[in-house]
Design a protein around this motif. Sequence first.
Motif, PDB file in Angstrom:
ATOM      1  N   PRO A  42      32.234  34.563  53.145  1.00 41.80           N
ATOM      2  CA  PRO A  42      31.784  34.055  51.850  1.00 41.80           C
ATOM      3  C   PRO A  42      32.667  34.545  50.692  1.00 41.80           C
ATOM      4  N   VAL A  43      32.624  33.804  49.574  1.00 39.22           N
ATOM      5  CA  VAL A  43      33.438  34.107  48.403  1.00 39.22           C
ATOM      6  C   VAL A  43      32.532  34.637  47.301  1.00 39.22           C
ATOM      7  N   LEU A  44      32.880  35.807  46.774  1.00 45.15           N
ATOM      8  CA  LEU A  44      32.120  36.403  45.684  1.00 45.15           C
ATOM      9  C   LEU A  44      32.987  36.360  44.430  1.00 45.15           C
ATOM     10  N   THR A  45      32.474  35.777  43.353  1.00 43.07           N
ATOM     11  CA  THR A  45      33.254  35.591  42.134  1.00 43.07           C
ATOM     12  C   THR A  45      32.631  36.336  40.953  1.00 43.07           C
ATOM     13  N   ALA A  46      33.486  36.642  39.976  1.00 43.57           N
ATOM     14  CA  ALA A  46      33.025  37.285  38.746  1.00 43.57           C
ATOM     15  C   ALA A  46      34.114  37.129  37.698  1.00 43.57           C
ATOM     16  N   GLY A  47      33.858  37.612  36.486  1.00 40.79           N
ATOM     17  CA  GLY A  47      34.887  37.642  35.461  1.00 40.79           C
ATOM     18  C   GLY A  47      34.515  36.940  34.177  1.00 40.79           C
ATOM     19  N   GLY A  63      34.042  23.411  50.067  1.00 37.42           N
ATOM     20  CA  GLY A  63      32.926  23.741  50.948  1.00 37.42           C
ATOM     21  C   GLY A  63      32.759  25.231  51.177  1.00 37.42           C
ATOM     22  N   ALA A  64      33.181  26.039  50.204  1.00 35.75           N
ATOM     23  CA  ALA A  64      33.105  27.488  50.373  1.00 35.75           C
ATOM     24  C   ALA A  64      31.685  27.994  50.216  1.00 35.75           C
ATOM     25  N   GLU A  65      31.341  28.966  51.013  1.00 41.45           N
ATOM     26  CA  GLU A  65      30.072  29.669  50.861  1.00 41.45           C
ATOM     27  C   GLU A  65      30.244  30.691  49.751  1.00 41.45           C
ATOM     28  N   THR A  66      29.375  30.665  48.760  1.00 44.48           N
ATOM     29  CA  THR A  66      29.492  31.577  47.623  1.00 44.48           C
ATOM     30  C   THR A  66      28.209  32.383  47.472  1.00 44.48           C
ATOM     31  N   GLY A  67      28.289  33.446  46.670  1.00 46.61           N
ATOM     32  CA  GLY A  67      27.115  34.269  46.409  1.00 46.61           C
ATOM     33  C   GLY A  67      27.216  35.618  47.085  1.00 46.61           C
ATOM     34  N   PRO A  68      26.223  36.470  46.868  1.00 44.69           N
ATOM     35  CA  PRO A  68      26.241  37.834  47.422  1.00 44.69           C
ATOM     36  C   PRO A  68      26.337  37.817  48.942  1.00 44.69           C
ATOM     37  N   ALA A  69      27.048  38.806  49.479  1.00 46.76           N
ATOM     38  CA  ALA A  69      27.196  38.936  50.920  1.00 46.76           C
ATOM     39  C   ALA A  69      27.478  40.390  51.243  1.00 46.76           C
ATOM     40  N   ALA A  70      26.957  40.849  52.373  1.00 48.40           N
ATOM     41  CA  ALA A  70      27.170  42.241  52.771  1.00 48.40           C
ATOM     42  C   ALA A  70      28.636  42.510  53.052  1.00 48.40           C
ATOM     43  N   SER A  71      29.338  41.508  53.593  1.00 50.94           N
ATOM     44  CA  SER A  71      30.761  41.657  53.914  1.00 50.94           C
ATOM     45  C   SER A  71      31.494  40.394  53.466  1.00 50.94           C
ATOM     46  N   PRO A  72      31.820  40.291  52.173  1.00 44.90           N
ATOM     47  CA  PRO A  72      32.450  39.071  51.672  1.00 44.90           C
ATOM     48  C   PRO A  72      33.830  38.843  52.286  1.00 44.90           C
ATOM     49  N   GLY A  73      34.172  37.562  52.464  1.00 46.27           N
ATOM     50  CA  GLY A  73      35.505  37.222  52.961  1.00 46.27           C
ATOM     51  C   GLY A  73      36.528  37.192  51.856  1.00 46.27           C
ATOM     52  N   LEU A  75      37.052  38.218  47.425  1.00 45.55           N
ATOM     53  CA  LEU A  75      36.610  38.681  46.118  1.00 45.55           C
ATOM     54  C   LEU A  75      37.531  38.059  45.079  1.00 45.55           C
ATOM     55  N   VAL A  76      36.952  37.252  44.178  1.00 40.64           N
ATOM     56  CA  VAL A  76      37.757  36.532  43.192  1.00 40.64           C
ATOM     57  C   VAL A  76      37.275  36.902  41.799  1.00 40.64           C
ATOM     58  N   PHE A  77      38.221  37.345  40.964  1.00 44.17           N
ATOM     59  CA  PHE A  77      37.874  37.757  39.602  1.00 44.17           C
ATOM     60  C   PHE A  77      38.686  36.936  38.613  1.00 44.17           C
ATOM     61  N   PHE A  95      35.594  45.391  41.432  1.00 46.50           N
ATOM     62  CA  PHE A  95      36.247  45.702  42.706  1.00 46.50           C
ATOM     63  C   PHE A  95      35.844  47.076  43.241  1.00 46.50           C
ATOM     64  N   HIS A  96      35.624  48.038  42.351  1.00 39.83           N
ATOM     65  CA  HIS A  96      35.229  49.372  42.800  1.00 39.83           C
ATOM     66  C   HIS A  96      33.961  49.318  43.628  1.00 39.83           C
ATOM     67  N   ASP A  97      33.021  48.503  43.218  1.00 36.08           N
ATOM     68  CA  ASP A  97      31.723  48.439  43.893  1.00 36.08           C
ATOM     69  C   ASP A  97      31.766  47.650  45.194  1.00 36.08           C
ATOM     70  N   ARG A  98      32.836  46.864  45.426  1.00 32.72           N
ATOM     71  CA  ARG A  98      32.800  45.924  46.551  1.00 32.72           C
ATOM     72  C   ARG A  98      34.016  45.980  47.480  1.00 32.72           C
ATOM     73  N   ILE A  99      35.108  46.626  47.063  1.00 32.61           N
ATOM     74  CA  ILE A  99      36.353  46.520  47.801  1.00 32.61           C
ATOM     75  C   ILE A  99      36.236  47.021  49.235  1.00 32.61           C
TER      76      ILE A  99
END
Length: 461
Positions: A42-47, A63-73, A75-77, A95-99
């Motif tokens: 999944p793709v997690l976005t922010a910014g 067709g990307a899966e977006t939203g919170p995920a335990a192990s994102p594929g 990270l897009v900012f 990124f600090h919280d998720r990398i």
Amino acid sequence: MADRYQKFTSGAVGGFAARRLGLPRPELLRRFRPGDRALVGPVLTAGGGRLGKELAAVLEAAGAETGPAASPGALVFDATGLTESAELARMYGFFHDRIRTLAPCGRVLILGTPPDRTGSAREAVAQKAIEGFVRSVGKELRRGATANLLQVAPDAPGAIESAVRFLLSARSAYVSGQVLALGTVPAHSAEPAASAAAASSLASTDPTWSWEKPLAGRKAVVTGAARGIGAVIARTLARDGAFVLCVDVPGQAAALTDVAAAVRGEAMELDITSATAVPALGARLRREDLGGVDLFVHNAGVTRDKTLGRMDRTQWDTVLDVNLRAVETLTAALLDPADPLLRPGGRIVCTSSINGIAGAAGQTNYAASKAGLIGLVQALAPRVADQLGGTVNAVAPGFIETRMTAAVPLFVREAGRRMNSLRQGGQPIDVAEAVAFLAAPGSGRINGQTLRVCGQSLLGA
């Protein structure tokens, strides 16, 4: 060529030994195969920058899966909204919280603004700082993950989809730590970008076009196509729908014919350094069934390695003639103002090398020729855009597993493989995917760029 060390450390026993001894464990990279999903996820976005809506539309169209995920594929900012250095903390926090949760072979992608296209000195500082951040993140990532920065000029709306699809997909497996700029060279008559907004119009005017076959109906030429990287480029362009004219020297006739047959293209035996090369190629491309070329890939190249004091003039001239002077001559014909061989909206892609950026002992001739190609791309980009609405770019491979690198002494070969952030050599398909990306209709705002395909090599900038 097999990487036996990678194979060993990928197993249970080898992996255990590598961990205990503190040795690198190269991840088996996920590479694209027809039928795969368009993007990793999944793709997690922010910014919250100016590209937020466009990015959301691209991810939805893919067709990307977006939203919170335990192990994102991925990270897009979207950092286009950062206008001063104090705001970089927002990027740090995301990124600090998720990398550390990023999945194996995951993607980090940051969208920014070219520093020279910002509105103030403070904004330029912040945007330039992002480059250092991305390159460092790429060197910290493990397990085959990559990090890249896409700089989008403020006046380049609808231009990000092709690049986002490439950088968030398995097609970019060996591209990391790179900065790619969009819209920095004016394209006065460029074709529409294949963005989420424009894809439907392209499909309506050309019913054969799709993201699965982005080069459908296009005519391509690949020099040095008989073997190695050139042969894989020809196969990849054909996979994406292009008709490919495969060019190589007469001495490679048998292999060239096999490649052309495999891609359902044509073979042309031609010494590109000969005085007859331009008229012969021109006659072929002006045939009624071709009518010019949409994509020309300058891939042919040779090496004649010697330290400068031991290099004779013939070795110098041979490399410069094939790798650089022939490219200049053929490109002049492609862009002949009176009768260009390159069709409107066409693409030129040159195969450079990281040695053209970083240099290499024993390769003054080769490095000079490959640096010259980067200079050619930069110099011609405005002209190609203005004259034909086209683009000219380069790819710069690092250590790629080919017959040429297989002949390198063992310890030098192992050093070449490991001296990058992904800790392994690339494959010819990695270079071919980058060429296909730059050739795609949606990549029309990428011009004058050199895209390194080197796993973020530790050599050079």
